[in-house]
Design an enzyme around this catalytic site. Sequence first.
Site, PDB file in Angstrom:
ATOM      1  CD  GLU A 116      -2.773  -1.057   2.467  1.00 45.15           C
ATOM      2  OE1 GLU A 116      -4.105  -1.291   2.238  1.00 45.15           O
ATOM      3  OE2 GLU A 116      -2.406  -1.108   3.649  1.00 45.15           O
ATOM      4  CB  CYS A 129       3.146   7.222   3.103  1.00 44.84           C
ATOM      5  SG  CYS A 129       3.749   6.154   4.605  1.00 44.84           S
ATOM      6  CB  CYS A 136       7.498  -5.469   7.967  1.00 51.45           C
ATOM      7  SG  CYS A 136       8.893  -4.697   8.925  1.00 51.45           S
ATOM      8  CB  CYS A 140       7.052  -3.599  15.685  1.00 50.84           C
ATOM      9  SG  CYS A 140       8.726  -3.391  15.272  1.00 50.84           S
ATOM     10  CB  CYS A 143       3.534  -2.228  13.484  1.00 51.90           C
ATOM     11  SG  CYS A 143       3.691  -2.112  11.813  1.00 51.90           S
ATOM     12  CB  CYS A 374       1.451   5.596  11.825  1.00 48.07           C
ATOM     13  SG  CYS A 374       1.673   7.179  11.235  1.00 48.07           S
TER      14      CYS A 374
HETATM   15  N1  SAH Z   1      10.108  -0.019   9.748  1.00 52.80           N
HETATM   16  C1  SAH Z   1       9.999   1.478   9.868  1.00 52.80           C
HETATM   17  C2  SAH Z   1       9.199   2.164   8.781  1.00 52.80           C
HETATM   18  C3  SAH Z   1       7.533   1.748   8.678  1.00 52.80           C
HETATM   19  S1  SAH Z   1       6.609   2.201   9.977  1.00 52.80           S
HETATM   20  C4  SAH Z   1       9.970   1.810  10.918  1.00 52.80           C
HETATM   21  O1  SAH Z   1       9.541   1.098  11.864  1.00 52.80           O
HETATM   22  O2  SAH Z   1      10.228   2.948  11.397  1.00 52.80           O
HETATM   23  C5  SAH Z   1       6.417   3.863  10.285  1.00 52.80           C
HETATM   24  C6  SAH Z   1       6.209   4.370  11.701  1.00 52.80           C
HETATM   25  O3  SAH Z   1       4.875   4.022  11.921  1.00 52.80           O
HETATM   26  C7  SAH Z   1       7.128   3.788  12.514  1.00 52.80           C
HETATM   27  O4  SAH Z   1       7.545   4.746  13.559  1.00 52.80           O
HETATM   28  C8  SAH Z   1       6.466   2.714  13.282  1.00 52.80           C
HETATM   29  O5  SAH Z   1       6.593   2.479  14.441  1.00 52.80           O
HETATM   30  C9  SAH Z   1       4.905   3.427  13.402  1.00 52.80           C
HETATM   31  N2  SAH Z   1       3.923   2.558  13.616  1.00 52.80           N
HETATM   32  C10 SAH Z   1       3.710   1.205  13.475  1.00 52.80           C
HETATM   33  N3  SAH Z   1       2.501   0.919  13.933  1.00 52.80           N
HETATM   34  C11 SAH Z   1       2.038   1.630  14.546  1.00 52.80           C
HETATM   35  C12 SAH Z   1       0.507   1.700  15.333  1.00 52.80           C
HETATM   36  N4  SAH Z   1      -0.213   0.918  15.122  1.00 52.80           N
HETATM   37  N5  SAH Z   1       0.368   3.014  15.466  1.00 52.80           N
HETATM   38  C13 SAH Z   1       1.110   4.303  15.269  1.00 52.80           C
HETATM   39  N6  SAH Z   1       2.346   4.193  14.714  1.00 52.80           N
HETATM   40  C14 SAH Z   1       2.510   2.977  14.323  1.00 52.80           C
END
Ligand code: SAH
Length: 397
Positions: A116, A129, A136, A140, A143, A374
């Site tokens: 996406e 974005c 991935c 995490c 996420c 995000c």
């Molecule tokens: N892998 C990279 C880039 C993708 S995520 C990274 O982790 O930085 C982009 C941002 O969105 C990151 O800061 C990530 O931690 C955040 N993110 C992921 N899941 C989220 C959620 N459920 N709520 C808010 N931010 C989130």
Amino acid sequence: MPEYVQPPDRSSLPLVFTAPRRGKPPTHWADLDPASRRTAVEQAGHRAYRARQLSAHYFEGLRSDPETWTDLPAGVRSELASAFLPPLLTSVRELTCDDGDTVKTLWRLHDGALVESVLMRYPDRVTMCVSSQAGCGMACPFCATGQGGLQRNMSTAEIVEQVVDGARKLAHGRLGDAQGEAPRVSNVVFMGMGEPLANYKSVVGALRQLTTPKPDGLGMSARGITVSTVGLVPRINQLAEEGLPVTLALSLHAPDDELRDELVPVNTRWNVDEVVDAAWEYARTTKRRVSIEYILIRDVNDQPQRAEQLAKVLKRRGSWGWVHVNLIPLNPTPGSRWTASRRRDEDEFVRRLQARGVPVTVRDTRGREIDGACGQLAAGSADVDASVTAPPVRARV
Ligand code: SAH
């Protein structure tokens, strides 16, 4: 203030650094540098100067339809198009919100993988974005993408094509009103699906395509580009030496190893001290201010002591403006037991950082009601979810 820290959902997902090998996407114009474009064009039996013409159509004119390349003979047009512009992204679905200022696109790649991208128009800029991997491997737990595992790395051109598509949408007046000059994509953030620094070669290739002056590239300023990472230290160091002064965003999310080990599992490889050192070094080398991303999760990482600790961790490296904190209200993923911080806790967190002289902003939450915000990009389920019918989440002001 409750001291109790909710145990995160302990997923058994492994960390995956090396993407599974899958059929490579076809080579595309946006995979090649100007010299290899000329060679490829000559090898295909055409004059070398056609390369520059094709680049002008692709990067400058954003024209994908060979019929419009009227400076080329008709036969040459179709040959060049089929040799060098194979379709890489097929739009499966588009969702719009924020009065038409946010558009999320779900793409199918040549092998069926789904990714996406999100285009966001603001009064003073347009941000694209982009995804850098299908899925991935960083696992995490908060996420949506991280919960689905890694399918494969994207190619340079698959990344670039997301930006070109956004640029085309703007050129065709697809965002906002079409009066006046169409805006351009001014910013690109690698905050879609994937860990960009785990797909280093393709991502750096894409950064070069985006920043190479027109007509050989998209001619964007590196200043408008942000690469967001969980903190793969050797790659951060490498990126600092590429001569591409893009902004680095570090997804820190906790100032202490105990909690960060849970929230960002790669912390067990490179801990808080190591990633913050690498971020500091990045800022020193590139002269670009680093952005520390910090999701606020209710009663998990939003306590005043953690704000104090975060300030200490950052200030320890000096106060020469090398860093800025970007707080992101958690977007709970479906079924998540975590939720965003209370407003008063968020305010207190901000206040504590400010009191210690740490620049801080709270991220807006564009695209929430289309699962485009995000952490919500989870292409596999988006295909079956009727997410477009979900009630809008009240926007934070
Ligand atoms: N892998 C990279 C880039 C993708 S995520 C990274 O982790 O930085 C982009 C941002 O969105 C990151 O800061 C990530 O931690 C955040 N993110 C992921 N899941 C989220 C959620 N459920 N709520 C808010 N931010 C989130």
